[in-house]
Design a protein around this motif. Structure first.
Motif, PDB file in Angstrom:
ATOM      1  N   ASN A  49       0.823  -1.009  -0.073  1.00  0.00           N
ATOM      2  CA  ASN A  49      -0.027   0.032  -0.061  1.00  0.00           C
ATOM      3  C   ASN A  49       0.835   1.132   0.074  1.00  0.00           C
ATOM      4  O   ASN A  49       1.593   1.433   0.862  1.00  0.00           O
ATOM      5  N   GLY A  50       0.718   2.073  -0.946  1.00  0.00           N
ATOM      6  CA  GLY A  50       1.725   3.279  -0.870  1.00  0.00           C
ATOM      7  C   GLY A  50       2.975   3.068  -1.934  1.00  0.00           C
ATOM      8  O   GLY A  50       3.749   4.011  -1.968  1.00  0.00           O
ATOM      9  N   GLU A  78       5.288   2.437  -4.923  1.00  0.00           N
ATOM     10  CA  GLU A  78       5.456   2.724  -6.414  1.00  0.00           C
ATOM     11  C   GLU A  78       6.419   1.475  -7.156  1.00  0.00           C
ATOM     12  O   GLU A  78       7.432   1.504  -6.654  1.00  0.00           O
ATOM     13  N   GLY A  90       1.974  -2.913  -7.962  1.00  0.00           N
ATOM     14  CA  GLY A  90       2.061  -1.782  -6.984  1.00  0.00           C
ATOM     15  C   GLY A  90       0.755  -0.843  -6.883  1.00  0.00           C
ATOM     16  O   GLY A  90      -0.313  -1.270  -7.587  1.00  0.00           O
ATOM     17  N   ASP A  91       0.863   0.075  -6.101  1.00  0.00           N
ATOM     18  CA  ASP A  91      -0.156   1.018  -6.034  1.00  0.00           C
ATOM     19  C   ASP A  91      -0.300   2.052  -6.964  1.00  0.00           C
ATOM     20  O   ASP A  91       1.005   2.709  -7.217  1.00  0.00           O
ATOM     21  N   GLU A 115      -1.450   5.187  -6.826  1.00  0.00           N
ATOM     22  CA  GLU A 115      -1.841   6.532  -6.394  1.00  0.00           C
ATOM     23  C   GLU A 115      -0.479   7.205  -6.780  1.00  0.00           C
ATOM     24  O   GLU A 115      -0.384   8.577  -6.896  1.00  0.00           O
ATOM     25  N   GLN A 175      -6.771   1.869 -13.396  1.00  0.00           N
ATOM     26  CA  GLN A 175      -6.825   2.492 -11.906  1.00  0.00           C
ATOM     27  C   GLN A 175      -6.243   4.038 -12.214  1.00  0.00           C
ATOM     28  O   GLN A 175      -6.989   4.939 -11.478  1.00  0.00           O
ATOM     29  N   THR A 179      -8.939   4.915  -5.530  1.00  0.00           N
ATOM     30  CA  THR A 179      -8.794   3.431  -5.382  1.00  0.00           C
ATOM     31  C   THR A 179      -8.350   3.065  -4.109  1.00  0.00           C
ATOM     32  O   THR A 179      -8.252   3.854  -3.062  1.00  0.00           O
ATOM     33  N   LYS A 207      -6.764  -0.554  -1.511  1.00  0.00           N
ATOM     34  CA  LYS A 207      -5.883  -1.772  -1.164  1.00  0.00           C
ATOM     35  C   LYS A 207      -7.058  -3.056  -1.051  1.00  0.00           C
ATOM     36  O   LYS A 207      -7.664  -2.971  -0.191  1.00  0.00           O
ATOM     37  N   HIS A 256      -4.918  -8.373  -9.732  1.00  0.00           N
ATOM     38  CA  HIS A 256      -4.714  -7.120  -9.220  1.00  0.00           C
ATOM     39  C   HIS A 256      -4.963  -7.119  -7.606  1.00  0.00           C
ATOM     40  O   HIS A 256      -5.883  -7.995  -7.079  1.00  0.00           O
ATOM     41  N   PHE A 264      -5.066  -3.783  -6.032  1.00  0.00           N
ATOM     42  CA  PHE A 264      -5.942  -2.874  -5.860  1.00  0.00           C
ATOM     43  C   PHE A 264      -7.179  -2.664  -6.720  1.00  0.00           C
ATOM     44  O   PHE A 264      -7.291  -3.404  -7.622  1.00  0.00           O
TER      45      PHE A 264
END
Length: 370
Positions: free
Chosen positions: A158-159, A161, A232-233, A235, A262, A272, A274, A301, A303
């Protein structure tokens, strides 16, 4: 069995739970990552080489892994992307005539730690109940204190990249330069079979690095734009989100898959989140709301797009819904030439219910050119 005796191995979960197994190859090694599971009955080579799995320890629920070896033409990237493999029965011998090497050799050549003889049903049940979490797999049982410390220092998904870790460093082209359509694809973890699907639809594809701007893409004069799958995330992907916003401002044909889906949502102010343990397999049921038809889909996926956030946006519509949990599986913009899905229509190794989405994108390009 190749080895008469094999080293003991363990899976150490972030919460301290331990599962036992044996090393596929007698090496001293440890691997870290988020533990996840895939329910596919086939396609392990495609799974292991899918960039969307970068940084993850893969648990395969199919009881037999390695029984048909590996084949060089069936990889989905430049190499294995999983951090490590956890399975029940590992086959050292393979019977597929087309195979060019064993899975054991394929893993060893890329220094991937694999553990078998694990009670994968119990492990998957534990993950389903307690959610995805970081873990370590190791044969270095004399270093458990150090491994526990390193596991505690492993970053959460989570978070995180990860697209930049798997994206191409330089742009490259695939297909016939004289093809009817030109597709600019943003590589945030692209699979080779996505590119193959475009090429066989008379497209010339240029694949760009994760941080490419619209100006750089437009200089190549594409007819349509594509945002790929990836790990990965979503965001933290500021450049990709900006790119999506810029493409939408000019109402250029845009198609996104998984992480790209996403990113498109985030570019429209849709959040989005997790997931508890994600969707990973090749038998996920999806309802196409436009046609009323059901589709069996390949998914991968951790997320997803917030349904509540999407439904609060009057400019965006849900096109596909995952029938197991009612999560968003597809969207379209009502006033823009843009759509995306949370699953894999290229679906290597299958199923192929959703390959029509590539044709839908080509039709959108044709409309934009009319």
């Amino acid at each position: 069995m190749k080895y008469k005796t094999r080293n003991k191995a363990i899976i150490l979960l972030q919460d301290g739970t331990i599962f036992h197994g044996k090393a596929v190859s007698n090496i001293k090694a440890t691997a870290y990552g988020e533990v996840c599971f895939n329910t596919g009955m086939t396609g392990y080579q495609e799974i292991f080489t899918d960039p969307s799995y970068f940084g993850q320890l893969m648990v395969t629920t199919n009881a037999h892994i390695g029984n048909y070896g590996t084949f060089a033409e069936e990889i989905e990237s430049d190499g294995i992307k999983i951090a490590g493999l956890i399975c029940k029965n590992f086959s050292y011998n393979y019977s597929r005539p087309l195979a060019d090497k064993s899975l054991e050799t394929f893993l060893e050549e890329q220094n991937i730690l694999a553990i078998s003889d694990v009670d994968t049903r119990a492990l998957v049940a534990y993950i389903r109940d307690n959610g995805a979490m970081n873990a370590a797999i190791t044969t270095e049982l004399d270093k458990l204190d150090d491994i526990k410390k390193a596991l505690g220092d492993t970053p959460e998904m989570n978070g995180l990249e990860l697209a930049s870790k798997v994206s191409t460093k330089e742009a490259y082209e695939v297909g016939n330069p004289e093809a009817t359509y030109r597709i600019a694809a943003l590589d945030i973890g692209i699979k080779k079979n996505i590119i193959r699907n475009f090429v066989k639809r008379d497209c010339f594809v240029k694949v760009f690095p994760f941080n490419t701007s619209l100006a750089e893409m437009k200089a190549w004069n594409p007819d349509g734009y594509f945002l790929s799958n990836g790990p990965g995330d979503p965001e933290p992907l500021a450049e990709a989100i900006t790119l999506a916003k810029d493409i939408l401002k000019e109402n250029l044909p845009l198609f996104g898959i998984c992480l790209g889906h996403q990113v498109i949502a985030l570019a429209n102010g849709i959040s989005t989140f997790k997931m508890h343990n994600g969707h990973r397999g090749i038998n996920h049921p999806v309802l196409n709301k436009d046609t009323g038809k059901g589709e069996i889909t390949s998914q991968n996926h951790g997320f997803a797009v917030s349904r509540e956030s999407l439904e609060a946006n009057p400019e965006v519509a849900i096109t596909h819904v995952h029938l197991n949990d009612q999560t968003v599986a597809g969207l379209k913009l009502k006033s823009k030439n843009c759509f995306s899905v949370q699953y894999h229509p290229e679906a290597s190794p299958g199923p192929h219910d959703a390959t029509y989405l590539f044709d839908q994108f080509i039709e959108n390009i044709k409309k934009a050119q009319a």
